[in-house]
Motif scaffolding. Structure first.
Motif, PDB file in Angstrom:
ATOM      1  N   GLY A  84       0.690  -0.885  -0.115  1.00  9.45           N
ATOM      2  CA  GLY A  84      -0.312  -0.135  -0.122  1.00  9.45           C
ATOM      3  C   GLY A  84       1.079   1.268  -0.074  1.00  9.45           C
ATOM      4  N   LEU A  85       0.218   2.239  -0.680  1.00  6.75           N
ATOM      5  CA  LEU A  85       1.233   3.741  -0.517  1.00  6.75           C
ATOM      6  C   LEU A  85       0.058   4.756  -0.082  1.00  6.75           C
ATOM      7  CD1 LEU A  85       1.983   3.548  -4.594  1.00  6.75           C
ATOM      8  CD2 LEU A  85       3.170   2.853  -2.432  1.00  6.75           C
ATOM      9  N   PHE A  86       1.536   5.647   0.824  1.00  3.49           N
ATOM     10  CA  PHE A  86       0.522   6.667   1.089  1.00  3.49           C
ATOM     11  C   PHE A  86       0.081   8.160   0.048  1.00  3.49           C
ATOM     12  CE2 PHE A  86       2.804   4.062   4.872  1.00  3.49           C
ATOM     13  CZ  PHE A  86       1.239   4.830   6.144  1.00  3.49           C
ATOM     14  N   VAL A  87      -0.896   8.732   0.342  1.00  3.62           N
ATOM     15  CA  VAL A  87      -1.279   9.651  -0.299  1.00  3.62           C
ATOM     16  C   VAL A  87      -0.643  10.841  -0.058  1.00  3.62           C
ATOM     17  CG1 VAL A  87      -3.131  12.012  -0.798  1.00  3.62           C
ATOM     18  CG2 VAL A  87      -4.084   9.246  -0.640  1.00  3.62           C
ATOM     19  N   PRO A  88       0.090  11.804  -0.964  1.00  4.43           N
ATOM     20  CA  PRO A  88       1.146  12.941  -0.881  1.00  4.43           C
ATOM     21  C   PRO A  88       0.320  13.954   0.620  1.00  4.43           C
ATOM     22  CG  PRO A  88       1.445  12.238  -3.094  1.00  4.43           C
ATOM     23  CD  PRO A  88       0.278  11.346  -2.552  1.00  4.43           C
ATOM     24  N   SER A  89       1.137  14.103   1.461  1.00  3.16           N
ATOM     25  CA  SER A  89       0.832  15.418   2.634  1.00  3.16           C
ATOM     26  C   SER A  89       0.046  14.787   3.064  1.00  3.16           C
ATOM     27  CB  SER A  89       0.260  17.084   1.732  1.00  3.16           C
ATOM     28  OG  SER A  89       1.063  16.830   0.646  1.00  3.16           O
ATOM     29  N   MET A  90      -0.445  13.551   3.089  1.00  2.00           N
ATOM     30  CA  MET A  90      -1.961  12.880   3.926  1.00  2.00           C
ATOM     31  C   MET A  90      -1.625  12.879   5.868  1.00  2.00           C
ATOM     32  SD  MET A  90      -4.620  13.341   2.659  1.00  2.00           S
ATOM     33  CE  MET A  90      -5.863  12.691   3.519  1.00  2.00           C
ATOM     34  N   LEU A  91      -0.280  12.557   5.731  1.00  2.00           N
ATOM     35  CA  LEU A  91       0.079  11.683   7.029  1.00  2.00           C
ATOM     36  C   LEU A  91       0.454  12.849   8.345  1.00  2.00           C
ATOM     37  CD1 LEU A  91       3.085   9.138   6.468  1.00  2.00           C
ATOM     38  CD2 LEU A  91       0.596   8.842   7.435  1.00  2.00           C
ATOM     39  N   ASP A  92       1.058  14.165   7.278  1.00  2.00           N
ATOM     40  CA  ASP A  92       1.022  15.595   7.543  1.00  2.00           C
ATOM     41  C   ASP A  92      -0.357  16.032   8.124  1.00  2.00           C
ATOM     42  OD1 ASP A  92       3.224  16.019   7.849  1.00  2.00           O
ATOM     43  OD2 ASP A  92       3.424  16.957   5.622  1.00  2.00           O
ATOM     44  N   ARG A  93      -1.281  15.592   6.945  1.00  2.00           N
ATOM     45  CA  ARG A  93      -2.534  16.569   7.611  1.00  2.00           C
ATOM     46  C   ARG A  93      -3.567  16.090   8.352  1.00  2.00           C
ATOM     47  NH1 ARG A  93      -5.702  16.929   2.236  1.00  2.00           N
ATOM     48  NH2 ARG A  93      -7.053  17.504   3.130  1.00  2.00           N
ATOM     49  N   LEU A  94      -3.181  14.773   8.631  1.00  2.00           N
ATOM     50  CA  LEU A  94      -3.240  13.617   9.418  1.00  2.00           C
ATOM     51  C   LEU A  94      -2.369  13.921  11.349  1.00  2.00           C
ATOM     52  CD1 LEU A  94      -5.023  10.789  10.931  1.00  2.00           C
ATOM     53  CD2 LEU A  94      -2.925   9.840  10.486  1.00  2.00           C
ATOM     54  N   PHE A  95      -1.344  14.825  10.828  1.00  2.00           N
ATOM     55  CA  PHE A  95      -0.773  14.221  11.977  1.00  2.00           C
ATOM     56  C   PHE A  95      -1.435  15.615  12.691  1.00  2.00           C
ATOM     57  CE2 PHE A  95       2.390  13.771  14.935  1.00  2.00           C
ATOM     58  CZ  PHE A  95       2.930  15.316  15.887  1.00  2.00           C
ATOM     59  N   LEU A  96      -1.790  16.820  11.903  1.00  2.00           N
ATOM     60  CA  LEU A  96      -2.492  18.572  12.594  1.00  2.00           C
ATOM     61  C   LEU A  96      -3.641  17.958  12.674  1.00  2.00           C
ATOM     62  CD1 LEU A  96      -2.395  20.197   8.901  1.00  2.00           C
ATOM     63  CD2 LEU A  96      -1.062  21.001  11.539  1.00  2.00           C
ATOM     64  N   TYR A  97      -4.546  16.694  13.475  1.00  2.00           N
ATOM     65  CA  TYR A  97      -5.765  16.973  14.227  1.00  2.00           C
ATOM     66  C   TYR A  97      -5.200  15.553  15.037  1.00  2.00           C
ATOM     67  CZ  TYR A  97      -8.759  16.683   9.719  1.00  2.00           C
ATOM     68  OH  TYR A  97      -9.520  17.703   8.583  1.00  2.00           O
ATOM     69  N   LEU A  98      -4.132  15.196  15.355  1.00  2.00           N
ATOM     70  CA  LEU A  98      -3.917  14.502  16.983  1.00  2.00           C
ATOM     71  C   LEU A  98      -3.157  16.047  17.482  1.00  2.00           C
ATOM     72  CD1 LEU A  98      -1.673  11.716  15.668  1.00  2.00           C
ATOM     73  CD2 LEU A  98      -3.278  11.605  16.624  1.00  2.00           C
ATOM     74  N   GLN A  99      -2.613  16.585  16.833  1.00  2.00           N
ATOM     75  CA  GLN A  99      -2.490  18.179  17.443  1.00  2.00           C
ATOM     76  C   GLN A  99      -3.703  19.251  18.125  1.00  2.00           C
ATOM     77  OE1 GLN A  99       0.255  20.077  15.517  1.00  2.00           O
ATOM     78  NE2 GLN A  99       1.971  18.802  15.874  1.00  2.00           N
TER      79      GLN A  99
END
Length: 99
Positions: A84-99
């Protein structure tokens, strides 16, 4: 230095690991480590990036996840799939929700 994110990847499909690694770098802009757990070592070029750890294990994917967790050092831990591959910028966006 401790990475922000550890991604654990139980893995047997070694021909796809470089592509998975590239998708992580496109999806995440902070420090990370990719912990590959499985029977086959990663290519030397992948280890030389400094972001990849390898744990040899010939067991089930569930056991490989647990061994990867023990080897992880990141502030946050996630899981990756070797097909499986990650969508560009999506881990960064997900991390914003964790903060």
């Amino acid at each position: 230095m401790k990475p922000n994110l550890s991604l654990i990847m139980p893995a047997i499909r070694h021909d796809k690991w470089l592509e998975v690694y590239r998708s992580i770098t496109a999806a995440w802009s902070r420090s990370f480590e990719l912990v590959i757990v499985g029977p086959y070592p990663p290519p030397e070029g992948l280890i030389q990036t400094g972001h990849v750890k390898y744990v040899e294990d010939w067991g089930s994917p569930a056991r490989c996840q647990q061994r990867g967790f023990l080897a992880s050092t990141g502030d946050y831990i996630g899981f990756a799939l070797d097909d499986g591959l990650f969508v560009p910028s999506m881990l960064d966006r997900l991390f914003l929700y964790l903060q």
